[in-house]
Scaffold this motif. Structure first.
Motif, PDB file in Angstrom:
ATOM      1  N   MET A   1       0.836  -1.200   0.000  1.00 16.02           N
ATOM      2  CA  MET A   1       0.000   0.000   0.000  1.00 16.02           C
ATOM      3  C   MET A   1       0.865   1.242   0.000  1.00 16.02           C
ATOM      4  SD  MET A   1      -2.928   1.066   2.745  1.00 16.02           S
ATOM      5  CE  MET A   1      -1.683   1.328   3.990  1.00 16.02           C
ATOM      6  N   THR A   2       1.370   1.607   1.134  1.00 12.78           N
ATOM      7  CA  THR A   2       2.268   2.751   1.220  1.00 12.78           C
ATOM      8  C   THR A   2       3.410   2.403   2.125  1.00 12.78           C
ATOM      9  OG1 THR A   2       1.112   3.674   3.131  1.00 12.78           O
ATOM     10  CG2 THR A   2       0.385   4.425   0.956  1.00 12.78           C
ATOM     11  N   SER A   3       4.511   3.096   1.948  1.00 10.69           N
ATOM     12  CA  SER A   3       5.620   2.971   2.881  1.00 10.69           C
ATOM     13  C   SER A   3       5.646   4.208   3.725  1.00 10.69           C
ATOM     14  CB  SER A   3       6.942   2.824   2.120  1.00 10.69           C
ATOM     15  OG  SER A   3       7.185   3.955   1.320  1.00 10.69           O
ATOM     16  N   SER A   4       5.893   4.080   5.025  1.00 18.65           N
ATOM     17  CA  SER A   4       5.834   5.221   5.918  1.00 18.65           C
ATOM     18  C   SER A   4       7.173   5.419   6.590  1.00 18.65           C
ATOM     19  CB  SER A   4       4.750   5.017   6.993  1.00 18.65           C
ATOM     20  OG  SER A   4       5.039   3.864   7.737  1.00 18.65           O
ATOM     21  N   ALA A   5       7.449   6.674   6.933  1.00 22.77           N
ATOM     22  CA  ALA A   5       8.685   7.025   7.636  1.00 22.77           C
ATOM     23  C   ALA A   5       8.400   8.152   8.580  1.00 22.77           C
ATOM     24  CB  ALA A   5       9.772   7.433   6.631  1.00 22.77           C
ATOM     25  N   ASP A   6       9.004   8.123   9.750  1.00 26.00           N
ATOM     26  CA  ASP A   6       8.808   9.182  10.728  1.00 26.00           C
ATOM     27  C   ASP A   6       9.621  10.398  10.339  1.00 26.00           C
ATOM     28  OD1 ASP A   6       8.699   6.785  13.371  1.00 26.00           O
ATOM     29  OD2 ASP A   6       7.068   7.723  12.281  1.00 26.00           O
ATOM     30  N   TYR A   7       9.056  11.555  10.618  1.00 29.54           N
ATOM     31  CA  TYR A   7       9.700  12.808  10.278  1.00 29.54           C
ATOM     32  C   TYR A   7       9.620  13.756  11.438  1.00 29.54           C
ATOM     33  CZ  TYR A   7      10.418  17.361   8.096  1.00 29.54           C
ATOM     34  OH  TYR A   7      10.869  18.611   7.788  1.00 29.54           O
ATOM     35  N   LYS A   8      10.749  14.323  11.855  1.00 34.19           N
ATOM     36  CA  LYS A   8      10.759  15.304  12.922  1.00 34.19           C
ATOM     37  C   LYS A   8      10.844  16.693  12.306  1.00 34.19           C
ATOM     38  CE  LYS A   8      12.620  12.506  16.659  1.00 34.19           C
ATOM     39  NZ  LYS A   8      13.633  12.410  17.714  1.00 34.19           N
ATOM     40  N   PRO A   9       9.863  17.572  12.589  1.00 33.20           N
ATOM     41  CA  PRO A   9       9.813  18.887  11.977  1.00 33.20           C
ATOM     42  C   PRO A   9      10.770  19.848  12.645  1.00 33.20           C
ATOM     43  CG  PRO A   9       8.043  18.657  13.538  1.00 33.20           C
ATOM     44  CD  PRO A   9       8.778  17.333  13.516  1.00 33.20           C
TER      45      PRO A   9
ATOM     46  N   SER B   1       3.899   7.108  -1.676  1.00 32.90           N
ATOM     47  CA  SER B   1       3.455   6.076  -2.611  1.00 32.90           C
ATOM     48  C   SER B   1       3.637   6.574  -4.036  1.00 32.90           C
ATOM     49  CB  SER B   1       1.973   5.722  -2.374  1.00 32.90           C
ATOM     50  OG  SER B   1       1.147   6.820  -2.695  1.00 32.90           O
ATOM     51  N   ASN B   2       4.002   5.667  -4.910  1.00 33.32           N
ATOM     52  CA  ASN B   2       4.090   6.001  -6.330  1.00 33.32           C
ATOM     53  C   ASN B   2       2.680   5.988  -6.924  1.00 33.32           C
ATOM     54  OD1 ASN B   2       5.167   6.661  -8.753  1.00 33.32           O
ATOM     55  ND2 ASN B   2       6.384   4.793  -9.006  1.00 33.32           N
ATOM     56  N   HIS B   3       2.499   6.635  -8.045  1.00 35.63           N
ATOM     57  CA  HIS B   3       1.164   6.642  -8.639  1.00 35.63           C
ATOM     58  C   HIS B   3       1.269   6.810 -10.144  1.00 35.63           C
ATOM     59  CE1 HIS B   3       0.869  11.031  -9.484  1.00 35.63           C
ATOM     60  NE2 HIS B   3       1.794  11.081  -8.541  1.00 35.63           N
ATOM     61  N   ILE B   4       0.201   6.405 -10.830  1.00 30.59           N
ATOM     62  CA  ILE B   4       0.170   6.501 -12.289  1.00 30.59           C
ATOM     63  C   ILE B   4      -0.949   7.411 -12.769  1.00 30.59           C
ATOM     64  CG2 ILE B   4       1.233   4.246 -12.633  1.00 30.59           C
ATOM     65  CD1 ILE B   4      -1.525   3.099 -13.163  1.00 30.59           C
TER      66      ILE B   4
ATOM     67  N   ASP C   1      -4.259   8.596  -5.386  1.00 26.04           N
ATOM     68  CA  ASP C   1      -4.210   9.020  -3.978  1.00 26.04           C
ATOM     69  C   ASP C   1      -5.505   8.735  -3.240  1.00 26.04           C
ATOM     70  OD1 ASP C   1      -3.261  10.650  -1.585  1.00 26.04           O
ATOM     71  OD2 ASP C   1      -5.006  11.793  -2.247  1.00 26.04           O
ATOM     72  N   PRO C   2      -6.672   9.185  -3.701  1.00 26.01           N
ATOM     73  CA  PRO C   2      -7.874   8.867  -2.922  1.00 26.01           C
ATOM     74  C   PRO C   2      -8.235   7.384  -2.937  1.00 26.01           C
ATOM     75  CG  PRO C   2      -8.488   9.934  -4.984  1.00 26.01           C
ATOM     76  CD  PRO C   2      -7.000  10.034  -4.868  1.00 26.01           C
ATOM     77  N   VAL C   3      -8.004   6.714  -4.082  1.00 26.85           N
ATOM     78  CA  VAL C   3      -8.440   5.322  -4.197  1.00 26.85           C
ATOM     79  C   VAL C   3      -7.637   4.409  -3.284  1.00 26.85           C
ATOM     80  CG1 VAL C   3      -8.594   3.346  -5.756  1.00 26.85           C
ATOM     81  CG2 VAL C   3      -9.374   5.590  -6.512  1.00 26.85           C
ATOM     82  N   VAL C   4      -6.317   4.653  -3.156  1.00 31.92           N
ATOM     83  CA  VAL C   4      -5.487   3.741  -2.374  1.00 31.92           C
ATOM     84  C   VAL C   4      -5.905   3.716  -0.908  1.00 31.92           C
ATOM     85  CG1 VAL C   4      -3.685   5.400  -1.742  1.00 31.92           C
ATOM     86  CG2 VAL C   4      -3.092   2.990  -2.035  1.00 31.92           C
ATOM     87  N   TRP C   5      -6.475   4.823  -0.406  1.00 33.70           N
ATOM     88  CA  TRP C   5      -6.900   4.848   0.992  1.00 33.70           C
ATOM     89  C   TRP C   5      -8.199   4.076   1.215  1.00 33.70           C
ATOM     90  CZ3 TRP C   5      -3.206   6.079   4.077  1.00 33.70           C
ATOM     91  CH2 TRP C   5      -2.201   6.941   3.644  1.00 33.70           C
TER      92      TRP C   5
END
Length: 213
Positions: A1-9, A118-121, A126-130
């Motif tokens: 689905m998606t890959s996630s990574a933590d981000y510190k602002p 996520s990559n997309h074509i 974006d809305p559909v993958v969720w």
């Protein structure tokens, strides 16, 4: 689905606005290129003075929240119906991703932001993958993604602007289609703020001090 990574602002909103929370590298032999001009220093001080009298951003008002619940929820229903009604879907890591979202449901206890990639074509990806998420997540926009979308497509008129804003989309200017494109545009500053652990009102919010070099 998606890959996630933590981000510190950056430490504060002022850092994101003035650039004090970011770093740029250059060779030591060209030290003059790293020093801000008097005009740039004046602009930085003006921004800092404005932030000094500003309050931390507040949570969206009730009409905005209702609009987001409706748009995000209905989009989630349509996406899930399309995915599971007309396709054979296999999602790997969904349970782990749901656990991560559940741990972030209380915004006041979040310790860092969450960045999903996520990559997309197509623009529909974006809305559909969720749609892979259960419907209980679709009607909780506080725990759903914000994203960037092309200003010339998704914000071409007032109707589109209202719809995509309620759908938690930020307008992004592309250099090919707009002279306002590039890294230094308001939507990217807003995106950095939304990646913070608690993007809205925070106790003790104060801009970082700005000193002349």
């Amino acid at each position: 689905m998606t890959s996630s990574a933590d981000y510190k602002p950056p430490a504060t909103a002022a850092d994101a606005a003035t650039g004090s929370g970011t770093t740029a590298s250059s060779s030591s032999s060209s030290s003059s290129s790293t020093m801000a001009s008097p005009q740039q220093q004046q602009q930085q001080h003006q921004i800092h003075n404005q932030l000094s009298g500003a309050q931390a951003p507040h949570s969206p008002n009730l009409p905005s929240r209702i609009a987001s619940v409706m748009i995000m929820g209905l989009t989630g229903v349509i996406s899930r119906t399309f995915l599971y009604g007309f396709n054979d879907i296999e999602v790997k890591g969904l349970d782990r991703f749901k656990q991560l979202l559940d741990s972030r449901e209380d915004a006041e206890r979040r310790e860092r932001g969450l960045l999903t990639v996520s990559n997309h074509i197509s623009v529909l990806d974006d809305p559909v993958v969720w749609g892979v998420l259960p419907l209980s997540y679709a009607f909780n926009p506080n725990n759903l993604r914000w994203t960037l979308a092309a200003h010339d497509i998704c914000f071409a008129n007032r109707t589109f602007s209202a719809f995509f804003t309620a759908g938690q989309v930020l307008p992004c200017h592309r250099l090919k289609h707009s002279p306002h494109g590039g890294l230094f545009q308001p939507s990217l500053t807003q995106a950095i703020r939304l990646l913070s652990s608690q993007p809205f009102v925070q106790p003790g919010f104060t801009p970082a001090p700005l000193t002349s070099p």
